[in-house]
Write a protein that holds these residues in place. Structure first.
Motif, PDB file in Angstrom:
ATOM      1  N   TYR A  93      26.892  45.804  28.014  1.00  0.00           N
ATOM      2  CA  TYR A  93      27.624  46.138  26.797  1.00  0.00           C
ATOM      3  C   TYR A  93      27.117  45.249  25.680  1.00  0.00           C
ATOM      4  N   GLN A 140      27.685  41.277  24.980  1.00  0.00           N
ATOM      5  CA  GLN A 140      27.989  40.532  26.206  1.00  0.00           C
ATOM      6  C   GLN A 140      26.681  40.086  26.833  1.00  0.00           C
ATOM      7  N   VAL A 156      27.674  44.199  33.171  1.00  0.00           N
ATOM      8  CA  VAL A 156      28.888  44.502  33.931  1.00  0.00           C
ATOM      9  C   VAL A 156      28.510  45.007  35.323  1.00  0.00           C
ATOM     10  N   PRO A 194      37.293  42.820  43.989  1.00  0.00           N
ATOM     11  CA  PRO A 194      38.365  42.337  43.127  1.00  0.00           C
ATOM     12  C   PRO A 194      38.378  43.060  41.786  1.00  0.00           C
ATOM     13  N   SER A 195      39.500  42.991  41.129  1.00  0.00           N
ATOM     14  CA  SER A 195      39.660  43.634  39.830  1.00  0.00           C
ATOM     15  C   SER A 195      38.635  43.096  38.838  1.00  0.00           C
ATOM     16  N   GLY A 196      38.005  43.976  38.096  1.00  0.00           N
ATOM     17  CA  GLY A 196      37.058  43.558  37.072  1.00  0.00           C
ATOM     18  C   GLY A 196      35.642  43.366  37.570  1.00  0.00           C
ATOM     19  N   CYS A 197      35.375  43.693  38.839  1.00  0.00           N
ATOM     20  CA  CYS A 197      34.037  43.450  39.369  1.00  0.00           C
ATOM     21  C   CYS A 197      33.071  44.580  39.031  1.00  0.00           C
ATOM     22  N   GLY A 198      33.579  45.652  38.436  1.00  0.00           N
ATOM     23  CA  GLY A 198      32.657  46.706  38.000  1.00  0.00           C
ATOM     24  C   GLY A 198      32.710  47.984  38.818  1.00  0.00           C
ATOM     25  N   LYS A 199      33.737  48.141  39.626  1.00  0.00           N
ATOM     26  CA  LYS A 199      33.848  49.354  40.462  1.00  0.00           C
ATOM     27  C   LYS A 199      33.946  50.609  39.604  1.00  0.00           C
ATOM     28  N   THR A 200      34.888  50.570  38.659  1.00  0.00           N
ATOM     29  CA  THR A 200      35.102  51.748  37.825  1.00  0.00           C
ATOM     30  C   THR A 200      33.860  52.060  36.998  1.00  0.00           C
ATOM     31  N   THR A 201      33.248  51.019  36.449  1.00  0.00           N
ATOM     32  CA  THR A 201      32.035  51.226  35.657  1.00  0.00           C
ATOM     33  C   THR A 201      30.957  51.886  36.503  1.00  0.00           C
TER      34      THR A 201
END
Ligand code: ADP
Ligand code: MG
Lengths: 399, 261
Positions: A16, A19, A23, A42-49
């Motif tokens: 991004y 940054q 990500v 864990p949350s924020g590790c980039g799964k959704t991305t």
């Protein structure tokens, strides 16, 4: 194993602007047709991305993504997404459209005629366990959370896409509903054989749903990518082990089903039969029990030699209650049933409730001891390499 | 057969009994009140001995002309404001232009914060007096509520709905037309109603730059000290404002998407 590769991520990264760190960094992964691949981390590790780059809701900064051999950038993004099922945690049903309209959105965009769209919506509602006549005209707010997510799944399946992306689809439901939705989805998947990328931060869910699990660290770095069995048995490093959490053995019980272990037989006492034979058998093997069954061979009570000495008329109420499991139940369910029974045994019954065999704590122990030992590096070994070494030692033993 | 009827029975329980029934219940009071006020004013004026000036000012044809001018001004203003502020609001909620939104609402705020009469005079210095100057003034004055409500209405749509829409392959335009706008309609229409009422009020100033309207009655009433003319002008203006507001309420109810609450 020469199955087709369905999704191929090649060195995919996402930066991004503004940054320094990406990500997602150089993620590569090959997914076979018909697999459920779980991305867990864990949350924020980039799964959704990572997931959203597959249907190009997020455009990768570099790398290639192939679906069924075709580079996803070769297609128009909207056309691509119409061919990929998409389910999110918040469900995202459109509140001003009926259930049937929601489900029919993708077919409508694909230009199906109205009759076919309606028929398909009904078919899908039926498939996800919602009676079309009752639910098709309802609005989303007239459904429970679990029902809404069923409709969400139906909408994703509408155009029969070969690939489905699911981002924590059952994460917002209560534990009981989640369990039911998971089971139903697995049953559905047995029929549908979709290729599924499933994101969760719940490792237990990953074990339950995954054909293979990718444990992700920061920047979507793959720490380990393996079957649930191997993951539990051989966590690649201390972080993975930590993520698996305590009770890896107990979790293994979730992976195996009652029909995968050997059942034992116990003496059966039919209601009208003479009890003598059974009684003699029970007296020979002291402390053992027999099972009374009804005319259809359905188990009633556990009885021992002492119960049988009283006259036959009183047999009906004698003995201990029986706990039963079906062959498809997990070993954890079986263990639960055993613990609820005084004799430490659960009776396996077929779908009509008829006696099929019994499973015991002893039998279960044998299974557990035959599975490879999970390493537990969490205990005072923060160093990653120290954690990885014993796990590597285990691998040859397992082969 | 019997199960089918049962299902139908269940559905009727779930959906409200009748849209028209609720509409009538919510919106019947205002027309009744307005009718009474108009009738009362009419009877009062009728019972009064009118002199020449009053008779000339309160001629039916004269009243109709004033109302007609006023309605025309208001209607045109509304059309222009919806086009400008609605379109602008939509543009200013697109991801690429979102950053401009504060500047635009700031600008619209200047239009509204300037006293209406001052704005009118300023504009007429540059543009001359007359109908189009009045129209521009009215638009500048009532653009803010529609612009702001369009932006707020679209932005309050759950982001996940937009994500879901894009995720199943809807184009950005389809998401706008089928999801964002329908779900923003109640908020946008509330802004339009506010703009309408503002426009009716400010349009009374049109008479100062010879653009007619109900303001001429009021001004005549004040200047020539004719109470009947003044009151009639005021009552008609208020009635027009309330009628338009009422109409806006009915339309907003009719366009309100199902499934919200
Ligand atoms: N549009 C964006 N701009 C900048 N950073 C983002 C954006 N979207 C996500 N991120 C960052 O990327 C990281 C991974 O996000 P995400 O893929 O949503 O994680 P996960 O799904 O594993 O919880 C997070 O640290 C988040 O802050
Ligand atoms: Mg996420």
């Amino acid at each position: 194993m020469s199955r087709d590769v369905m999704i191929d991520l090649q060195q995919v990264s996402k930066f991004y602007r503004g940054q320094k760190a990406p990500v997602v960094e150089n993620m590569s992964m090959t997914i076979q047709q018909g697999e459920i691949i779980v991305l867990v981390g864990p949350s924020g590790c980039g799964k959704t991305t990572t997931m959203k780059m597959i249907n190009r809701l997020i455009e990768p900064s570099s790398g290639r993504i192939l679906i069924d051999g075709t580079d996803v950038t070769a297609l128009d993004g909207n056309d691509l997404r119409r061919q990929i099922g998409y389910v999110i945690q918040q469900v995202g049903l459109f509140p001003h459209m009926s259930v049937a309209t929601n489900v029919g959105l993708v077919p409508r965009m694909l230009g199906w005629d109205r009759k076919r769209i309606e028929a398909r919506a009904d078919e899908l509602l039926h498939l996800v366990g919602l009676e079309p006549a009752i639910y098709r005209n309802r609005l989303p707010r007239q459904l429970s959370g679990g029902q809404q997510q069923r409709v969400g799944v139906a909408r994703a399946l509408a155009a029969d896409p070969p690939v489905m992306l699911m981002d924590e689809p059952f994460g917002a439901t209560d534990p009981m509903t989640r369990d039911r939705l998971q089971n139903e989805f697995l049953r559905l998947q047995e029929q549908l054989r979709k290729t599924i990328v499933f994101v969760t931060h719940d490792f237990d869910e990953a074990i339950k749903m995954g054909t293979r699990i990718a444990v992700l660290g920061d920047r979507s770095k793959i720490r380990q990518f393996d079957t649930p069995e191997n993951l539990l048995a051989n966590p690649a490093d201390s972080t993975v082990a930590q993520f698996i959490g305590r009770g890896a053995r107990l979790k293994q019980l979730d992976l195996r089903r009652v029909d995968a272990i050997t059942w034992e037989d116990v003496p059966l006492i039919a209601p009208d039969k003479a009890t003598n034979g059974a009684k003699r058998q029970l007296e020979q093997a002291e402390g053992s029990s027999a099972l009374t069954v009804d005319a259809d061979n359905r188990p009633l009570r556990w009885v021992n030699a002492h119960d049988l000495t009283t006259d036959a008329g009183a047999l009906a109420g004698a003995g201990q209650t029986v706990t039963t499991v079906e062959p498809q139940a997990t070993l954890r369910d079986a263990l639960d049933a055993m613990l609820a029974s005084r004799d430490g045994a659960a009776v396996v019954v077929d779908e009509h409730g008829r006696y099929a065999g019994t499973v015991t704590l002893d039998g279960l122990m044998q299974v557990i001891h035959h599975t490879p030992e999970p390493e537990e590096p969490g205990a005072g070994v923060p160093d990653q390499r120290a954690g990885a070494a014993p796990a590597a030692e285990l691998t040859p033993e397992q082969r | 057969m019997s199960s089918a009827t049962q299902i139908r029975a269940e559905e009727t329980v779930l959906t409200p009994p009748s849209r028209w029934h609720g509409l009538l219940r919510r919106h019947a009071t205002m027309p009744a009140i307005l009718a009474v006020v108009l009738l009362g004013t009419y009877l009062w004026v009728n019972a009064t001995d009118l002199d020449d000036i009053e008779q000339r000012a309160l001629k039916t044809s004269e009243l109709l002309r004033a109302v007609g001018e006023h309605v025309t001004l208001t209607a045109l203003t509304t059309v222009l404001v919806v086009a400008i502020a609605g379109g602008g609001g939509i543009l200013l909620t697109r991801p690429s232009m979102r950053w401009l939104a504060p500047f635009a609402t700031g600008l619209a705020n200047i239009g509204q914060a300037t006293p209406a009469i001052g704005l009118l005079v300023l504009l007429s210095i540059y543009l001359g007096i007359g109908f189009s100057t009045t129209l521009i003034c009215l638009v500048a004055y009532s653009v803010l509520p529609v612009l702001q409500n369009t932006i707020v209405g679209i932005n309050q749509v759950d982001r996940h709905l937009i994500e879901a829409g894009r995720g199943i392959g809807m184009s950005p335009l389809a998401v706008l037309l089928r999801i964002e706008l329908p779900l923003a309609v109640p908020v946008i229409l509330a802004g339009v109603r506010t703009a309408l009422v503002l426009a009716v009020g400010v349009a009374t100033l049109a008479t100062f730059i010879s653009a007619g309207g109900l303001g001429s009655l009021i001004v005549t009433g004040i200047k020539l000290q004719r109470e009947t003319v003044l009151v009639t002008g005021a009552v008609l203006t208020a009635t027009l404002a309330l009628t338009l507001d009422w109409l806006g309420g009915v339309i907003s109810d009719l366009l309100r998407p199902r499934g919200l609450d």
